[in-house]
Scaffold this motif. Structure first.
Motif, short mmCIF file in Angstrom:
data_model
loop_
_atom_site.label_atom_id
_atom_site.label_comp_id
_atom_site.label_asym_id
_atom_site.label_seq_id
_atom_site.Cartn_x
_atom_site.Cartn_y
_atom_site.Cartn_z
N ALA A 4 0.85 -1.25 0.10
CA ALA A 4 0.09 0.05 -0.09
C ALA A 4 0.82 1.20 0.16
CB ALA A 4 -0.87 -0.04 1.22
N THR A 10 -3.73 -2.16 4.45
CA THR A 10 -4.23 -3.63 4.82
C THR A 10 -3.01 -4.63 4.40
OG1 THR A 10 -5.11 -4.16 2.63
CG2 THR A 10 -6.56 -3.17 4.11
N PRO A 11 -3.19 -5.92 5.11
CA PRO A 11 -1.98 -6.72 4.84
C PRO A 11 -2.03 -7.24 3.54
CG PRO A 11 -3.26 -7.30 6.93
CD PRO A 11 -4.09 -6.23 6.17
N GLN A 12 -2.97 -7.23 2.86
CA GLN A 12 -3.37 -7.81 1.41
C GLN A 12 -2.87 -6.68 0.52
OE1 GLN A 12 -5.70 -8.08 3.82
NE2 GLN A 12 -5.31 -10.09 4.54
N GLY A 13 -3.29 -5.32 0.55
CA GLY A 13 -2.87 -4.25 -0.05
C GLY A 13 -3.93 -4.10 -1.19
N LYS A 14 -4.95 -4.88 -1.37
CA LYS A 14 -5.93 -4.44 -2.47
C LYS A 14 -6.84 -3.29 -2.20
CE LYS A 14 -6.45 -9.44 -3.54
NZ LYS A 14 -7.44 -10.60 -3.63
N SER A 15 -7.09 -2.88 -0.82
CA SER A 15 -7.81 -1.85 -0.75
C SER A 15 -7.40 -0.41 -0.81
CB SER A 15 -8.33 -1.98 0.52
OG SER A 15 -9.50 -2.99 0.84
N ALA A 16 -6.00 -0.36 -0.83
CA ALA A 16 -5.28 0.89 -1.30
C ALA A 16 -5.51 1.58 -2.53
CB ALA A 16 -3.82 0.72 -1.04
#
Lengths: 265, 265, 265, 265
Positions: A4, A10-16
């Protein structure tokens, strides 16, 4: 949390809204050269930048249709990875070096706001349109050819629906290729918090490699108006004179940021 | 340049997305209580915050219709001074104190993004709607009365047009008043720059006075779904159980920000 | 295919923009009384309607926040079943009966366009906002009380992003209850096809039962401007004088349509 | 009142959403060939059209970036004269002649709705995006060259913000030129009024001259999904098989309309 670049983290980085650079861009551009009162430019410059006495108040109003991508073909998701932009560049000097300073800029995409604010571009939401060139011959095609005319507009405020800004590059016969000097771009980031005394500002120069698509470069006569509108100060750099208009393709990549100067808030 | 809280900074201060606090807000709210996997909460918390062992993963999904103003009746310009918002609060602990942490939040207004990011709310653009109560009796009025049903939705991404998030609080008969403990809100601001090593993060507690309009508070059964959508991680805190839904009026004023903890980037 | 009132028509009926009547509506309204040049009104009226010599060019500019529903709690899907509207009513006479004729109207919802065009309302897409009253006490609440001020705006064109229309009911202290005569509404539907000679027009009176929520009715001083804007003719009925402004709740149901007069195209 | 093709009708004709034909269009297009259950096609066809037994349920999903103009360089006002569109064509037979029938179509512009409904296209508001090709070389440029990948999406409902439709033509390597037969387009107009018994429908064939820009035509492998979404029936013609994807430029002019068949409502 390494993917991010912006919130939400977020840990997964998709929301950034934005992932880490490099970011790659290609665009179609309309740009209009015009002249502004030097005092009006001086009033907008941050500490450390001064008016460029040699430029006689030269400024450019740009309209851009952008596509951008990271390293994973993000451009195949055009709802997120396209945006439209309108901005002003005024000529100034930083530390003896001629630069272009950006006091106003409008985009229609929140990911573009996130990346822009991190660099120092003072982006607001707006609705931006420019005439496009299409390949299939038609009265509607606006080809890059003599006699074609192009227009553009930007409106902005709050949710972008109210009309405080109407900048209009009137259609122009296209006559000659674009030619202007290259100056590094300077922008000022501004990080405020509600608490007193916690502001932070810096003037930065986004580091980027740039390519201009010369076969798509055309120039011609132009019109530009920056009327008085509620909720905007941009009319204070309205044109005293209007020069040529240009249409070109441009690409660049952003990998880093050079901080020219830090200020206390 | 004292009037601008955010970019663009101009001497006149009209162009700025946000002017200096205090900021005053009043809203209509729908909130749904639900339960989340504690490990999923833990994965979202910044350093210094830990899961609240006593709360059993309690979370709330909020939808809000906001009106805000400064000190000059700005609310009479509703295109700029109204916005809609949807966010999640998860229960956590900071320094022994129970708090609500906000990992996801969507708004439809760039001024709300500017003020939110300055405080630490990880706002993105989205389209948010909730059923409203109208005064004139009709099948369409949804009065605050037994038997009324309310719905809400949020969609987001890029320009807000693509459907990665569809959170839906299904209509519910309204049965009993709202009652929940008050916890201070904690949020994490995140200031990145393209240059390596220049990130900055802090966890903050926005300082605000709050008023809840009790005569407008109702509760009832609720439904909530957080499906898997492209470009979002929010499904990882999808409901394991859904509690009551609530409808209430709420007002508050923001004057300051308390920084709970600073981090290196 | 019986469930679809409008396109797209499918056997299941879910895709249709509008389903069959009855349609039920409830709204919050701001209305400003003003006076218009009678010749300008005459120029807008369809055959069969004439200016109302007794009304001295009286007109009203309305702003409405709507919620509507069919018979199945559709209001719990607010993204589809809420919309905002701004319109003008000018006073006229049809067949000896005083009526209100609607020459201009803007909405932000395509289902509202579908239902409106079928009745004869000349709807275009626009962005419409009005100050709302919220229940939780705050400087931002705009309660229905003496001293509150309300504003409203509409912008429209093409995709609604360009600023041809900016109608603004400036904030007003609220002083006295609303009182105006009731006239049936008359509107003109216009059905064109690209082929020459296949136009059809009729002037209609939408049949509806109406309820006004008197406890929400307030009046006060008002301002209204209808400036010249590109792509609109509405400035031709700009105010010669501005009367009172009103805020009220209103509900009605639409079940049928009375065709007053058919015309050849 | 001769300049107005659609409402609002005024003597000056500036307010009208659409002016009289001819209308000229040029576009960039992505199209994906796919196969649909013939029974699902049959259920959508109006009286007089039958499934094309030879076509084996062939359909195309199109995404188009349009620019249009009248005879006065309207294209220099791109906020009104550009729009994006997504639609389905299913193959059918009318009076022994193979045709393409359009059951679903989405646009982001109210002027496009006005012109479309007059012809019989069942348009709804939606948000439509497709990857564009830019001239300046970049990872973001998506040139028309082997290896480029293109994506597209459409979302729709109510105000276009909710996600009932997510059609996605996944990126594809571009391999070979486009080649498909030409069929006239058939569409069904539907004119309802709230009054019972006053509906009118006709199936029409828009008369237009068409030009395809062959130098911009490319084809490749494709993906397409039409998921189940609330408020839409389009998943009933979801792909049973997906063929090639194509990218091309196309222009046409609309001057007239041929009414193939009238129906009682």
């Amino acid at each position: 949390m390494s993917k991010a670049f912006s919130v939400p983290v977020t840990p997964q980085g998709k929301s950034a809204l934005a992932t880490l650079p490099p970011w790659h861009y290609s665009s179609d551009c309309l740009a209009v050269e015009y002249g502004v009162d030097q005092n009006a430019i001086a009033a907008l410059l941050p500490p450390g930048l001064t008016v460029d006495e040699k430029s006689a108040g030269r400024a450019f109003f740009w309209f851009l249709d952008w596509q951008f991508t990271g390293s994973n073909d993000e451009l195949t998701d055009p709802a997120r990875y396209q945006y439209r932009e309108a901005f002003v560049l005024v000529e100034a000097v930083f530390d003896g070096v001629p630069v272009n300073y950006c006091p106003y800029i409008f985009v229609d995409n929140d990911a573009a706001i996130a990346r822009g604010w991190a660099q120092g571009f003072p982006k607001k939401l707006g609705s931006v349109y420019q005439t496009r060139s299409f390949s299939a011959p038609s009265l509607a095609a606006a080809p890059l050819a003599k006699g074609s005319r192009f227009g553009a507009s930007v409106t902005a405020h709050g949710k972008g629906w109210r009309p405080p800004v109407s900048s209009w590059s009137k259609p122009s016969p296209i006559l000659r290729p674009f030619s202007t000097g290259r100056r590094p771009c300077a922008v000022t980031s501004h990080s405020s918090r509600p608490a007193a005394g916690t502001n932070h500002r810096s003037t930065n120069s986004p580091c980027r490699s740039r390519t201009v698509s010369r076969s798509w470069m055309w120039g011609g006569s132009a019109e530009l108006k920056l009327p008085v509108v509620d909720g905007e100060d941009m009319h204070l750099i309205a044109p005293l004179r209007v020069g040529q208009g240009y249409r070109l393709g441009m690409a660049y990549s952003v990998t880093d940021l050079r901080i020219l100067k830090n200020y206390a808030g």
